[in-house]
Design a protein around this motif. Structure first.
Motif, PDB file in Angstrom:
ATOM      1  N   VAL A  10      47.255  39.763  40.200  1.00  0.00           N
ATOM      2  CA  VAL A  10      46.122  39.272  41.007  1.00  0.00           C
ATOM      3  C   VAL A  10      44.818  39.912  40.527  1.00  0.00           C
ATOM      4  CG1 VAL A  10      45.116  39.308  43.323  1.00  0.00           C
ATOM      5  CG2 VAL A  10      47.514  38.710  43.016  1.00  0.00           C
ATOM      6  N   ALA A  11      44.874  41.196  40.163  1.00  0.00           N
ATOM      7  CA  ALA A  11      43.657  41.879  39.694  1.00  0.00           C
ATOM      8  C   ALA A  11      43.175  41.347  38.351  1.00  0.00           C
ATOM      9  CB  ALA A  11      43.924  43.384  39.586  1.00  0.00           C
ATOM     10  N   SER A  12      44.089  40.834  37.536  1.00  0.00           N
ATOM     11  CA  SER A  12      43.695  40.361  36.207  1.00  0.00           C
ATOM     12  C   SER A  12      43.189  38.923  36.207  1.00  0.00           C
ATOM     13  CB  SER A  12      44.884  40.473  35.243  1.00  0.00           C
ATOM     14  OG  SER A  12      45.941  39.624  35.663  1.00  0.00           O
ATOM     15  N   VAL A  13      43.483  38.155  37.246  1.00  0.00           N
ATOM     16  CA  VAL A  13      43.095  36.736  37.262  1.00  0.00           C
ATOM     17  C   VAL A  13      41.573  36.546  37.225  1.00  0.00           C
ATOM     18  CG1 VAL A  13      43.112  34.641  38.669  1.00  0.00           C
ATOM     19  CG2 VAL A  13      45.223  35.898  38.277  1.00  0.00           C
ATOM     20  N   PRO A  14      40.777  37.220  38.091  1.00  0.00           N
ATOM     21  CA  PRO A  14      39.314  37.017  38.005  1.00  0.00           C
ATOM     22  C   PRO A  14      38.735  37.408  36.657  1.00  0.00           C
ATOM     23  CG  PRO A  14      39.907  38.095  40.059  1.00  0.00           C
ATOM     24  CD  PRO A  14      41.129  38.106  39.208  1.00  0.00           C
ATOM     25  N   VAL A  15      39.290  38.445  36.040  1.00  0.00           N
ATOM     26  CA  VAL A  15      38.794  38.871  34.731  1.00  0.00           C
ATOM     27  C   VAL A  15      39.045  37.796  33.682  1.00  0.00           C
ATOM     28  CG1 VAL A  15      39.037  40.600  32.934  1.00  0.00           C
ATOM     29  CG2 VAL A  15      39.147  41.284  35.329  1.00  0.00           C
ATOM     30  N   LEU A  16      40.234  37.214  33.701  1.00  0.00           N
ATOM     31  CA  LEU A  16      40.554  36.170  32.731  1.00  0.00           C
ATOM     32  C   LEU A  16      39.679  34.934  32.941  1.00  0.00           C
ATOM     33  CD1 LEU A  16      44.461  36.425  32.713  1.00  0.00           C
ATOM     34  CD2 LEU A  16      42.866  37.204  30.968  1.00  0.00           C
ATOM     35  N   ILE A  17      39.486  34.543  34.194  1.00  0.00           N
ATOM     36  CA  ILE A  17      38.641  33.372  34.483  1.00  0.00           C
ATOM     37  C   ILE A  17      37.212  33.611  34.016  1.00  0.00           C
ATOM     38  CG2 ILE A  17      37.673  31.979  36.345  1.00  0.00           C
ATOM     39  CD1 ILE A  17      40.274  32.399  37.871  1.00  0.00           C
ATOM     40  N   LEU A  18      36.698  34.808  34.291  1.00  0.00           N
ATOM     41  CA  LEU A  18      35.327  35.131  33.872  1.00  0.00           C
ATOM     42  C   LEU A  18      35.195  35.099  32.360  1.00  0.00           C
ATOM     43  CD1 LEU A  18      32.525  36.081  34.840  1.00  0.00           C
ATOM     44  CD2 LEU A  18      33.339  38.425  34.580  1.00  0.00           C
ATOM     45  N   PHE A  19      36.181  35.638  31.655  1.00  0.00           N
ATOM     46  CA  PHE A  19      36.098  35.655  30.195  1.00  0.00           C
ATOM     47  C   PHE A  19      36.201  34.249  29.611  1.00  0.00           C
ATOM     48  CE2 PHE A  19      38.147  35.888  26.012  1.00  0.00           C
ATOM     49  CZ  PHE A  19      37.213  36.650  25.340  1.00  0.00           C
ATOM     50  N   ILE A  20      37.042  33.395  30.190  1.00  0.00           N
ATOM     51  CA  ILE A  20      37.196  32.037  29.672  1.00  0.00           C
ATOM     52  C   ILE A  20      35.882  31.267  29.761  1.00  0.00           C
ATOM     53  CG2 ILE A  20      38.309  29.816  30.145  1.00  0.00           C
ATOM     54  CD1 ILE A  20      40.818  31.398  30.906  1.00  0.00           C
ATOM     55  N   PHE A  21      35.148  31.431  30.860  1.00  0.00           N
ATOM     56  CA  PHE A  21      33.916  30.670  31.050  1.00  0.00           C
ATOM     57  C   PHE A  21      32.723  31.276  30.314  1.00  0.00           C
ATOM     58  CE2 PHE A  21      36.302  28.997  34.687  1.00  0.00           C
ATOM     59  CZ  PHE A  21      36.017  27.647  34.565  1.00  0.00           C
TER      60      PHE A  21
END
Length: 294
Positions: free
Chosen positions: A267-278
């Motif tokens: 759960v902690a890694s999901v926002p980081v991945l989404i931010l990096f993708i965009f």
């Protein structure tokens, strides 16, 4: 007498790959596979382990995929009346990371503009002193920052996570390198039109520095979101913890519930991945134009 003309087939016209090219292509794909396993392997392992039962997560030999998908770890983690206020930790991390990111952008951009464009005595010395702090380990500043936060009465508050580090040397150095590369003709044209320094900064420099600002915003957000040591020092109440610091509470004294811990880490890694993708396009462009290499 009839003659037949053989037509070249598609296979015969295809250029043959030499042994050297075949070796280089094989090495290229092997390196890509190794990078994929290195970077995405831990994330995939967290995701699959979070969907296993406790017995399967601790079984020897370990299994890659869960035999039966079990979402009880996420039910335990995200339950509103559960033992751990995980959603509150997520909200705390989000507020702290966004506030810190905005403050870093404001402070670093103004300092970088002054060091890149304004002429004043001691500018080079100030910039050298700021850059020299990059070589000082971050742990050296923990105790002085703690004493300052204590004097301000910000212990166990969100301000203790937002303000410290907002005037970091990396942000000033990174934006200053980008501002120097912006053509001075743009500022001279604005000055001829009657613009002052503030108007040049806000209407000329900042609009042309969007890739660098986006890159610094992402890096600042990630640094604050993933920080573990500093929140443990300055936050005491469980409901005020951030997500990385709160995940430590999921580990019991005698038994470690690996599916729940892996669910929290995922759960902690999901926002980081989404931010990096965009924002990956801005990050690559910002790093390339500022002259920094990872």
């Amino acid at each position: 007498m009839t003659t037949t003309v053989s037509r070249p087939t598609a296979r015969s016209t295809r250029p043959r790959m030499s042994a050297g090219m075949l070796l280089r292509s094989s090495m290229f794909w092997l390196m890509l596979a190794a990078l994929f396993v290195t970077f995405f392997g831990p994330i995939l392992w967290m995701g699959t382990t979070s969907l296993k039962t406790y017995g399967e997560a601790t079984s020897i030999p370990p299994t890659i995929l869960p035999s039966t998908f079990d979402t009880s770890a996420y039910d335990t983690l995200l339950s509103l009346d559960g033992q751990y206020p995980v959603l509150r930790w997520v909200l705390n991390s989000l507020v702290a990371a966004l506030g810190h990111m905005l403050l870093v952008l404001v402070v670093a951009s103004m300092a970088a503009y002054a060091l890149a464009r304004l002429q004043f005595r001691g500018r080079g010395l100030i910039f050298a002193l700021i850059v020299s702090t990059l070589f000082v380990p971050g742990f050296v500043f923990i105790m002085p920052n703690y004493l300052i936060i204590d004097q301000l009465g910000w212990l166990n508050t969100i301000w203790a996570l937002i303000v410290p580090g907002a005037a970091g040397a990396f942000g000033v150095f990174f934006l200053r390198q980008f501002f120097v590369a912006i053509p001075t003709e743009l500022e001279e044209a604005a000055a001829l039109d009657g613009a002052n320094h503030w108007q040049i900064f806000t209407r000329v420099i900042l609009p042309n520095a969007k890739p660098a600002l986006a890159t610094l915003a992402v890096l600042s957000f990630l640094a604050n979101w993933n920080d573990y040591i500093w929140p443990v020092y300055v936050l005491f109440s469980p409901e005020r913890l951030t997500l990385p610091a709160g995940l430590k509470l999921l580990q019991g004294a005698y038994v470690t519930d690996y599916p729940v811990i892996m669910a929290g880490a995922f759960v902690a890694s999901v926002p980081v991945l989404i931010l990096f993708i965009f924002t990956q396009r801005y990050i690559i462009e910002g790093v390339a134009r500022s002259g920094l290499k990872g």
